[in-house]
Each structure stands twice: as C-alpha cells, then as structure tokens.
Motif scaffolding. Sequence first.
Motif, PDB file in Angstrom:
ATOM      1  N   ILE A 117       4.386  -1.867  -4.223  1.00 50.59           N
ATOM      2  CA  ILE A 117       3.788  -3.195  -4.425  1.00 50.59           C
ATOM      3  C   ILE A 117       2.962  -3.591  -3.205  1.00 50.59           C
ATOM      4  O   ILE A 117       1.853  -4.108  -3.340  1.00 50.59           O
ATOM      5  CB  ILE A 117       4.889  -4.245  -4.694  1.00 50.59           C
ATOM      6  CG1 ILE A 117       5.625  -3.891  -5.993  1.00 50.59           C
ATOM      7  CG2 ILE A 117       4.307  -5.649  -4.760  1.00 50.59           C
ATOM      8  CD1 ILE A 117       6.888  -4.676  -6.219  1.00 50.59           C
ATOM      9  N   LEU A 118       3.490  -3.346  -2.016  1.00 47.56           N
ATOM     10  CA  LEU A 118       2.826  -3.792  -0.784  1.00 47.56           C
ATOM     11  C   LEU A 118       1.538  -3.037  -0.475  1.00 47.56           C
ATOM     12  O   LEU A 118       0.566  -3.637  -0.012  1.00 47.56           O
ATOM     13  CB  LEU A 118       3.775  -3.666   0.401  1.00 47.56           C
ATOM     14  CG  LEU A 118       4.927  -4.651   0.457  1.00 47.56           C
ATOM     15  CD1 LEU A 118       5.805  -4.369   1.673  1.00 47.56           C
ATOM     16  CD2 LEU A 118       4.415  -6.076   0.497  1.00 47.56           C
ATOM     17  N   LEU A 119       1.511  -1.745  -0.694  1.00 46.77           N
ATOM     18  CA  LEU A 119       0.342  -0.941  -0.330  1.00 46.77           C
ATOM     19  C   LEU A 119      -0.933  -1.386  -1.044  1.00 46.77           C
ATOM     20  O   LEU A 119      -1.966  -1.581  -0.392  1.00 46.77           O
ATOM     21  CB  LEU A 119       0.631   0.543  -0.553  1.00 46.77           C
ATOM     22  CG  LEU A 119      -0.229   1.530   0.214  1.00 46.77           C
ATOM     23  CD1 LEU A 119      -0.193   1.265   1.713  1.00 46.77           C
ATOM     24  CD2 LEU A 119       0.226   2.957  -0.065  1.00 46.77           C
ATOM     25  N   PRO A 120      -0.922  -1.619  -2.358  1.00 49.85           N
ATOM     26  CA  PRO A 120      -2.146  -2.122  -2.999  1.00 49.85           C
ATOM     27  C   PRO A 120      -2.533  -3.525  -2.529  1.00 49.85           C
ATOM     28  O   PRO A 120      -3.721  -3.849  -2.434  1.00 49.85           O
ATOM     29  CB  PRO A 120      -1.803  -2.138  -4.491  1.00 49.85           C
ATOM     30  CG  PRO A 120      -0.616  -1.275  -4.649  1.00 49.85           C
ATOM     31  CD  PRO A 120       0.090  -1.265  -3.334  1.00 49.85           C
ATOM     32  N   ILE A 121      -1.536  -4.340  -2.193  1.00 51.32           N
ATOM     33  CA  ILE A 121      -1.828  -5.684  -1.695  1.00 51.32           C
ATOM     34  C   ILE A 121      -2.520  -5.607  -0.340  1.00 51.32           C
ATOM     35  O   ILE A 121      -3.513  -6.300  -0.090  1.00 51.32           O
ATOM     36  CB  ILE A 121      -0.538  -6.539  -1.621  1.00 51.32           C
ATOM     37  CG1 ILE A 121      -0.026  -6.830  -3.029  1.00 51.32           C
ATOM     38  CG2 ILE A 121      -0.772  -7.823  -0.841  1.00 51.32           C
ATOM     39  CD1 ILE A 121       1.337  -7.482  -3.079  1.00 51.32           C
ATOM     40  N   VAL A 122      -2.012  -4.751   0.544  1.00 50.57           N
ATOM     41  CA  VAL A 122      -2.630  -4.569   1.864  1.00 50.57           C
ATOM     42  C   VAL A 122      -4.057  -4.050   1.718  1.00 50.57           C
ATOM     43  O   VAL A 122      -4.978  -4.539   2.377  1.00 50.57           O
ATOM     44  CB  VAL A 122      -1.777  -3.622   2.752  1.00 50.57           C
ATOM     45  CG1 VAL A 122      -2.526  -3.209   4.000  1.00 50.57           C
ATOM     46  CG2 VAL A 122      -0.465  -4.290   3.121  1.00 50.57           C
TER      47      VAL A 122
END
Length: 119
Positions: free
Chosen positions: A83-88
């Motif tokens: 979830i975090l990687l695409p947001i970053v």
Amino acid sequence: MDTPNSPISDDENKLAIVSHLLAFSTFIIPFGNILGPLAIYLIKRDESDYVRHHAAEALNFQINMTIYGGISALLIFVLVGFILLPIVLAIDVILTIVAAVRASNNVWYTYPLTIRFID
C-alpha cells in the motif's frame, strides 16, 4: 515567500525547472533523481540563489523520497509496503510536477514532508 532583489533570468528559470524534472531520470539511470539535482546544485550554487534554492529543494526531496521508498519496499515483507510504495511514488510524481510548475512561475517553492539535508 521570499523574493530576490534581482530579477530571475530565463536561464535561471529553466535550470530551476530542470532541477525538479531531473527526478524522473531515475526511471532510466539508477539514483538519477538524486544525481541530477546534485549536479545542478554543485555547479550553480554560487552563481544564482534562485537555482541553488530549487536544486537544494529538489535534492532534499528526492533524498527523502528515496528513503521513504526504501522503507516502504522493506515493509512489503509485512504486506504494508504494497500500500505504501504506490502512495510514495504518487506523492513523488505529483509534488515534483507541482514544484516544476511553481519554479516556472518564479515561485520560491518549498516541498512539504521534507527533512533538509542540504541548505
């Protein structure tokens, strides 16, 4: 925002924009997102406060995004990273474009969510 006493030349404006857009070179050259703004910063830091500001901002932001991306990649092992990687990545792309547009409008833009390593 602070404004300089002297007007900003077209060359300074273009270098400020390029210092932000070089972040996208990381898709071709590993760590190009850091090396590009670093090169502009080292070459032009004594010649133009405007270019120095934008190159330093781009460099600081890309260092931060690299750290955030690395932490997110490690968190893939506990599934949170998916979830975090695409947001970053989305934050990196969006704020880089915003900074380039602001630089093109002669605004002394400062990135949010950034720890300042270079001044």
